[in-house]
Scaffold this motif. Structure first.
Motif, PDB file in Angstrom:
ATOM      1  N   MET A   1       0.793  -1.138  -0.118  1.00 23.00           N
ATOM      2  CA  MET A   1       0.071   0.046   0.031  1.00 23.00           C
ATOM      3  C   MET A   1       0.821   1.201   0.016  1.00 23.00           C
ATOM      4  N   PHE A   2       0.602   2.362  -0.775  1.00 18.88           N
ATOM      5  CA  PHE A   2       1.229   3.501  -1.125  1.00 18.88           C
ATOM      6  C   PHE A   2       0.911   4.352   0.350  1.00 18.88           C
ATOM      7  N   LYS A   3       2.096   4.457   1.275  1.00 20.08           N
ATOM      8  CA  LYS A   3       1.782   5.135   2.380  1.00 20.08           C
ATOM      9  C   LYS A   3       2.241   6.555   2.106  1.00 20.08           C
ATOM     10  N   ILE A   4       1.286   7.732   1.971  1.00 17.98           N
ATOM     11  CA  ILE A   4       1.622   8.877   1.750  1.00 17.98           C
ATOM     12  C   ILE A   4       0.738   9.963   2.444  1.00 17.98           C
ATOM     13  N   GLY A   5       1.236  11.063   2.831  1.00 16.89           N
ATOM     14  CA  GLY A   5       0.637  11.887   3.491  1.00 16.89           C
ATOM     15  C   GLY A   5       1.089  13.354   3.584  1.00 16.89           C
ATOM     16  N   PRO A   6       0.262  14.274   4.148  1.00 22.60           N
ATOM     17  CA  PRO A   6       1.095  15.816   4.142  1.00 22.60           C
ATOM     18  C   PRO A   6       1.455  16.058   5.645  1.00 22.60           C
ATOM     19  N   HIS A   7       1.985  17.293   5.989  1.00 21.90           N
ATOM     20  CA  HIS A   7       2.251  17.842   7.036  1.00 21.90           C
ATOM     21  C   HIS A   7       1.023  18.507   7.490  1.00 21.90           C
ATOM     22  N   LEU A   8       0.631  18.182   8.730  1.00 24.29           N
ATOM     23  CA  LEU A   8      -0.619  18.547   9.385  1.00 24.29           C
ATOM     24  C   LEU A   8      -0.297  19.334  10.556  1.00 24.29           C
ATOM     25  N   SER A   9      -1.188  20.302  10.792  1.00 25.79           N
ATOM     26  CA  SER A   9      -1.180  21.132  12.230  1.00 25.79           C
ATOM     27  C   SER A   9      -1.665  20.467  13.424  1.00 25.79           C
ATOM     28  N   THR A  10      -1.011  20.488  14.445  1.00 25.69           N
ATOM     29  CA  THR A  10      -1.881  19.974  15.699  1.00 25.69           C
ATOM     30  C   THR A  10      -2.715  20.761  16.374  1.00 25.69           C
ATOM     31  N   SER A  11      -3.108  22.037  15.703  1.00 24.63           N
ATOM     32  CA  SER A  11      -3.792  23.071  16.365  1.00 24.63           C
ATOM     33  C   SER A  11      -5.161  22.550  16.838  1.00 24.63           C
ATOM     34  N   ARG A  12      -5.694  21.585  16.367  1.00 24.02           N
ATOM     35  CA  ARG A  12      -7.182  21.150  16.621  1.00 24.02           C
ATOM     36  C   ARG A  12      -7.039  19.876  17.185  1.00 24.02           C
ATOM     37  N   GLY A  13      -5.825  19.466  17.681  1.00 21.89           N
ATOM     38  CA  GLY A  13      -5.896  18.188  18.222  1.00 21.89           C
ATOM     39  C   GLY A  13      -5.110  16.749  17.391  1.00 21.89           C
ATOM     40  N   TYR A  14      -4.697  15.815  18.107  1.00 18.43           N
ATOM     41  CA  TYR A  14      -4.286  14.777  17.388  1.00 18.43           C
ATOM     42  C   TYR A  14      -5.242  13.871  16.655  1.00 18.43           C
ATOM     43  N   THR A  15      -6.295  13.667  17.239  1.00 20.37           N
ATOM     44  CA  THR A  15      -7.458  12.798  16.666  1.00 20.37           C
ATOM     45  C   THR A  15      -7.808  13.805  15.432  1.00 20.37           C
ATOM     46  N   ASN A  16      -8.094  14.874  15.235  1.00 16.98           N
ATOM     47  CA  ASN A  16      -8.681  15.654  14.055  1.00 16.98           C
ATOM     48  C   ASN A  16      -7.527  15.594  13.206  1.00 16.98           C
ATOM     49  N   MET A  17      -6.277  15.555  13.567  1.00 15.38           N
ATOM     50  CA  MET A  17      -5.160  15.300  12.446  1.00 15.38           C
ATOM     51  C   MET A  17      -5.442  14.308  11.561  1.00 15.38           C
ATOM     52  N   GLY A  18      -5.866  13.053  12.430  1.00 18.71           N
ATOM     53  CA  GLY A  18      -6.030  11.726  11.734  1.00 18.71           C
ATOM     54  C   GLY A  18      -7.121  11.994  10.858  1.00 18.71           C
ATOM     55  N   ARG A  19      -8.340  12.587  11.286  1.00 12.98           N
ATOM     56  CA  ARG A  19      -9.466  12.973  10.571  1.00 12.98           C
ATOM     57  C   ARG A  19      -9.344  13.566   9.425  1.00 12.98           C
ATOM     58  N   ASP A  20      -8.356  14.698   9.382  1.00  7.56           N
ATOM     59  CA  ASP A  20      -8.138  15.582   8.305  1.00  7.56           C
ATOM     60  C   ASP A  20      -7.325  14.653   7.016  1.00  7.56           C
ATOM     61  N   ALA A  21      -6.497  13.702   7.880  1.00  4.84           N
ATOM     62  CA  ALA A  21      -5.658  12.896   6.913  1.00  4.84           C
ATOM     63  C   ALA A  21      -6.689  12.171   6.047  1.00  4.84           C
ATOM     64  N   LEU A  22      -7.837  11.287   6.732  1.00  6.63           N
ATOM     65  CA  LEU A  22      -8.661  10.570   5.918  1.00  6.63           C
ATOM     66  C   LEU A  22      -9.701  11.439   5.025  1.00  6.63           C
ATOM     67  N   LYS A  23      -9.580  12.851   5.255  1.00  2.85           N
ATOM     68  CA  LYS A  23     -10.507  13.360   4.178  1.00  2.85           C
ATOM     69  C   LYS A  23      -9.766  13.739   2.875  1.00  2.85           C
ATOM     70  N   ILE A  24      -8.487  13.671   2.861  1.00  7.02           N
ATOM     71  CA  ILE A  24      -7.782  13.708   1.554  1.00  7.02           C
ATOM     72  C   ILE A  24      -7.198  12.323   1.319  1.00  7.02           C
ATOM     73  N   SER A  25      -7.847  11.195   1.961  1.00  7.87           N
ATOM     74  CA  SER A  25      -7.238   9.988   1.426  1.00  7.87           C
ATOM     75  C   SER A  25      -5.721   9.671   1.774  1.00  7.87           C
ATOM     76  N   ALA A  26      -5.112  10.343   2.717  1.00 10.13           N
ATOM     77  CA  ALA A  26      -3.856  10.091   3.073  1.00 10.13           C
ATOM     78  C   ALA A  26      -3.595   9.013   4.005  1.00 10.13           C
ATOM     79  N   THR A  27      -2.554   8.260   4.015  1.00 10.39           N
ATOM     80  CA  THR A  27      -2.434   7.036   4.668  1.00 10.39           C
ATOM     81  C   THR A  27      -1.225   7.144   5.567  1.00 10.39           C
ATOM     82  N   THR A  28      -0.810   8.398   5.864  1.00  7.51           N
ATOM     83  CA  THR A  28      -0.125   8.525   6.888  1.00  7.51           C
ATOM     84  C   THR A  28       0.455  10.160   6.889  1.00  7.51           C
ATOM     85  N   PHE A  29       1.083  10.721   7.810  1.00  7.45           N
ATOM     86  CA  PHE A  29       1.417  12.467   7.959  1.00  7.45           C
ATOM     87  C   PHE A  29       2.200  12.532   8.731  1.00  7.45           C
ATOM     88  N   GLN A  30       2.595  13.912   8.813  1.00  6.67           N
ATOM     89  CA  GLN A  30       3.659  14.260   9.789  1.00  6.67           C
ATOM     90  C   GLN A  30       3.216  15.537  10.458  1.00  6.67           C
TER      91      GLN A  30
END
Length: 270
Positions: free
Chosen positions: A1-30
């Protein structure tokens, strides 16, 4: 599986970072371990961290990459700056014990007049102070572009740092495509040759570059819009030595822009 994702902000919390990643079909993030240009660390919220861990497990994410702040300089000529770096690294690695499947990325630093040889010894010594046998987080040294007195723009320098580390199984390398291009490595015309020099490679910062090769300036560009170009990027994400590693986007984009980049890169996978 292609593990790819962007750099995300922690400003809204860790769980929301994961949700943001899912919104753009990312499978990891920084994400930054703390304020990238300061010293403040986000207050620990174990429930929020647990929410992210559950989300990562459920969606088969690749390793999450925590990036040390830019203010960290473990080989500075100023003792107080080195002490700050030691404190930050120790605190960050202790915090990351609450997570699962994480890497900790850091810039080797700038020697600010000490010279490369002395700086390499100091960085190794700093890592020997903070690394623990029982830690699960892998510390990654990032390849740099070579601006100013930066350490780590040459693969040999990264190798010498790792050679001086006692717990070598706890350290590895993160290759930044923009940085190595601007450091002078020909990843456009001779990717195979460049990768022959590499060892202990665990992650890729996937960035195009605003500048020509060997510019030593560190200017990231949107995928396909820079001097590395889309054809070379396609070769990178499909290369047999790289394709199974996690890729992290640090391009100048918002979330929607990263979504478009992710879709583009997925279309180029073979």
């Amino acid at each position: 599986m292609f593990k790819i994702g962007p750099h995300l902000s922690t400003s809204r919390g860790y769980t929301n970072m994961g949700r943001d990643a899912l919104k753009i079909s990312a499978t990891t993030f920084q994400f930054f371990s703390r304020n990238p240009r300061g010293s403040k660390m986000k207050k620990l919220d174990e429930e929020d961290i647990k929410g992210l861990i559950d989300l990562v497990r459920e969606n088969n994410f690749g390793p999450l990459l925590a990036h040390a702040p830019y203010t960290l300089n473990p080989c500075s000529s100023t003792e107080s700056v080195r002490e700050f770096a030691n404190l930050v690294m120790a605190e960050d690695l202790e915090r990351l014990r609450y997570f699962e499947n994480t890497y900790y990325n850091l810039h080797p630093g700038s020697h600010t007049g000490l010279g490369i040889d002395a700086a390499i010894e100091i960085i190794s010594a700093q890592l020997n102070l903070v690394l623990r046998e029982d830690q699960e987080t892998l510390v990654l040294l990032e390849t740099m572009s070579g601006k100013g007195t930066e350490v780590g723009s040459k693969f040999e320098e990264i190798g010498r740092i790792i050679k001086g580390v006692n717990l070598k199984e706890k350290v590895g390398v993160c290759l930044d495509t923009c940085h190595v291009h601007e450091a002078g490595y020909d990843i456009v015309g001779n990717l195979d040759g460049v990768l022959e020099e590499f060892d202990k490679l665990y992650a890729i910062h996937l960035n195009d570059s605003k500048n020509d090769r060997e510019a030593h300036k560190d200017r990231h560009e949107v995928i396909g819009n820079g001097k590395i170009g889309l054809e070379a990027i396609e070769r990178i994400i499909n290369h047999e030595k790289l394709r199974d590693l996690p890729f992290y986007l640090e391009t100048p984009q918002d979330l929607e822009g990263h979504k478009k980049e992710t879709e583009l890169l997925r279309s180029l996978r073979k």
